[in-house]
Design a protein around this motif. Sequence first.
Motif, PDB file in Angstrom:
ATOM      1  N   LEU A  82       3.958  27.233  27.875  1.00  0.00           N
ATOM      2  CA  LEU A  82       3.420  27.600  26.571  1.00  0.00           C
ATOM      3  C   LEU A  82       4.412  27.257  25.460  1.00  0.00           C
ATOM      4  O   LEU A  82       4.030  26.694  24.416  1.00  0.00           O
ATOM      5  N   ALA A  83       5.678  27.581  25.683  1.00  0.00           N
ATOM      6  CA  ALA A  83       6.702  27.247  24.680  1.00  0.00           C
ATOM      7  C   ALA A  83       6.804  25.738  24.505  1.00  0.00           C
ATOM      8  O   ALA A  83       6.942  25.240  23.375  1.00  0.00           O
ATOM      9  N   GLN A  84       6.703  25.012  25.604  1.00  0.00           N
ATOM     10  CA  GLN A  84       6.750  23.554  25.500  1.00  0.00           C
ATOM     11  C   GLN A  84       5.543  23.009  24.742  1.00  0.00           C
ATOM     12  O   GLN A  84       5.666  22.090  23.928  1.00  0.00           O
ATOM     13  N   ALA A  85       4.377  23.600  25.011  1.00  0.00           N
ATOM     14  CA  ALA A  85       3.173  23.155  24.304  1.00  0.00           C
ATOM     15  C   ALA A  85       3.305  23.393  22.804  1.00  0.00           C
ATOM     16  O   ALA A  85       2.957  22.525  21.989  1.00  0.00           O
ATOM     17  N   LEU A  86       3.821  24.544  22.425  1.00  0.00           N
ATOM     18  CA  LEU A  86       3.967  24.861  21.005  1.00  0.00           C
ATOM     19  C   LEU A  86       5.012  23.962  20.336  1.00  0.00           C
ATOM     20  O   LEU A  86       4.810  23.484  19.210  1.00  0.00           O
ATOM     21  N   ALA A  87       6.134  23.726  21.039  1.00  0.00           N
ATOM     22  CA  ALA A  87       7.168  22.860  20.477  1.00  0.00           C
ATOM     23  C   ALA A  87       6.671  21.428  20.340  1.00  0.00           C
ATOM     24  O   ALA A  87       6.879  20.768  19.319  1.00  0.00           O
ATOM     25  N   THR A  88       5.993  20.944  21.374  1.00  0.00           N
ATOM     26  CA  THR A  88       5.448  19.586  21.326  1.00  0.00           C
ATOM     27  C   THR A  88       4.372  19.475  20.257  1.00  0.00           C
ATOM     28  O   THR A  88       4.289  18.476  19.531  1.00  0.00           O
ATOM     29  N   GLY A  89       3.552  20.515  20.138  1.00  0.00           N
ATOM     30  CA  GLY A  89       2.511  20.511  19.117  1.00  0.00           C
ATOM     31  C   GLY A  89       3.087  20.458  17.715  1.00  0.00           C
ATOM     32  O   GLY A  89       2.597  19.704  16.856  1.00  0.00           O
ATOM     33  N   ALA A  90       4.132  21.253  17.483  1.00  0.00           N
ATOM     34  CA  ALA A  90       4.755  21.253  16.160  1.00  0.00           C
ATOM     35  C   ALA A  90       5.375  19.893  15.840  1.00  0.00           C
ATOM     36  O   ALA A  90       5.218  19.360  14.734  1.00  0.00           O
ATOM     37  N   ALA A  91       6.078  19.316  16.828  1.00  0.00           N
ATOM     38  CA  ALA A  91       6.698  18.009  16.605  1.00  0.00           C
ATOM     39  C   ALA A  91       5.644  16.929  16.384  1.00  0.00           C
ATOM     40  O   ALA A  91       5.800  16.056  15.524  1.00  0.00           O
ATOM     41  N   THR A  92       4.551  16.996  17.140  1.00  0.00           N
ATOM     42  CA  THR A  92       3.476  16.012  16.984  1.00  0.00           C
ATOM     43  C   THR A  92       2.855  16.113  15.600  1.00  0.00           C
ATOM     44  O   THR A  92       2.602  15.096  14.934  1.00  0.00           O
ATOM     45  N   TRP A  93       2.587  17.324  15.167  1.00  0.00           N
ATOM     46  CA  TRP A  93       2.014  17.530  13.832  1.00  0.00           C
ATOM     47  C   TRP A  93       2.913  16.937  12.750  1.00  0.00           C
ATOM     48  O   TRP A  93       2.452  16.258  11.820  1.00  0.00           O
ATOM     49  N   VAL A  94       4.217  17.161  12.899  1.00  0.00           N
ATOM     50  CA  VAL A  94       5.165  16.693  11.886  1.00  0.00           C
ATOM     51  C   VAL A  94       5.206  15.173  11.807  1.00  0.00           C
ATOM     52  O   VAL A  94       5.291  14.599  10.711  1.00  0.00           O
ATOM     53  N   VAL A  95       5.141  14.489  12.954  1.00  0.00           N
ATOM     54  CA  VAL A  95       5.356  13.042  12.938  1.00  0.00           C
ATOM     55  C   VAL A  95       4.076  12.230  12.761  1.00  0.00           C
ATOM     56  O   VAL A  95       4.145  11.054  12.383  1.00  0.00           O
ATOM     57  N   LEU A  96       2.910  12.821  13.012  1.00  0.00           N
ATOM     58  CA  LEU A  96       1.667  12.061  12.863  1.00  0.00           C
ATOM     59  C   LEU A  96       1.323  11.835  11.388  1.00  0.00           C
ATOM     60  O   LEU A  96       1.611  12.676  10.542  1.00  0.00           O
ATOM     61  N   GLY A  97       0.646  10.718  11.130  1.00  0.00           N
ATOM     62  CA  GLY A  97       0.218  10.436   9.766  1.00  0.00           C
ATOM     63  C   GLY A  97      -1.242  10.036   9.677  1.00  0.00           C
ATOM     64  O   GLY A  97      -1.654   9.398   8.694  1.00  0.00           O
ATOM     65  N   GLY A  98      -2.043  10.398  10.673  1.00  0.00           N
ATOM     66  CA  GLY A  98      -3.429   9.969  10.700  1.00  0.00           C
ATOM     67  C   GLY A  98      -4.275  10.527   9.578  1.00  0.00           C
ATOM     68  O   GLY A  98      -5.075   9.812   8.962  1.00  0.00           O
TER      69      GLY A  98
END
Length: 310
Positions: A77-93
């Motif tokens: 769960l912590a990994q999912a949240l961390a990955t989700g936050a990082a993905t949100w930050v770097v995406l530009g769609g």
Amino acid sequence: MGAGRALGLLLGVAADAVFGDPRRFHPVAAFGSTAAALEKRLYADSEAAGAAYTAALVGGTVAAGVAVERLTRGNWLAQALATGAATWVVLGGNSLATEGTSMGRELADGDLDAARSRLPSLCGRDASRLDTTGLARATVESVAENTSDAVVAPLFWGAVSGVPGLLAYRAANTLDAMVGHKSPRYLRFGWASARLDDLLNLVPSRLAALLTVGGAPVVGGSASQALETWRRDAAAHPSPNAGQVEAAFAGALEIRLGGRTVYSHGVEERPVLGHGRNPDSGHVTRAVELSRVVGFGAALAGAFIALFRK
């Protein structure tokens, strides 16, 4: 680990679709400020200075990503949240689609002044002398290239390498945008940033082109033309990566891209991609729709890769 990473990528894609870029304290903006400050200290008209600059900044983001991965290891769960936050930050769609949609509307309304003012948010071309066709062509090319750079590539590297991959890719891509162009100041200093960005996009750009072929019929385009144009014209483009997805978009939308391209640092004669008609405002709108379809496919592909990657 795989399930948490896969879920995180999908969470990040959903956050980007719903919220767009973070409105305050955007980490990418903070990284850009740090990079600009470091440039003042390290700049020299040499490839060695540029390589040191690139290594310091990209290496720092990798170290931060590795630290996050270690802190969340063993907790899906912590990994999912961390990955989700990082993905949100770097995406530009979301930002790409918003700007592209607005450009299509302004071109359809004949508001060239507004369209010319908007173009710098999509690409670094000189918009002052572009007519409707030129603005439409620049926008479609930018939407195509940034679909690969700002959507497919981050998801690919997130799937393969998790948070370190997401952060390192965005760092390298940001540095390429800042110093990787062929102006007199950055021709040598920006060489390492440009070459690293090229390397990191070799696989994602081709994945983006493949997803464009598959997604073309969804927007009323031609999958066969997308595949044919991609295979025939991509290699002629000066970029080993941008040409892949631009050619695929040209074929999918059955339009002609490329030609004389004016930047602030000079003029480039680009090869023609595709054999269709010149693009117009309607093609801009369809390019945005195709970009969304490709992004959706990339999200599914990234989650699948992450799920089964140890």
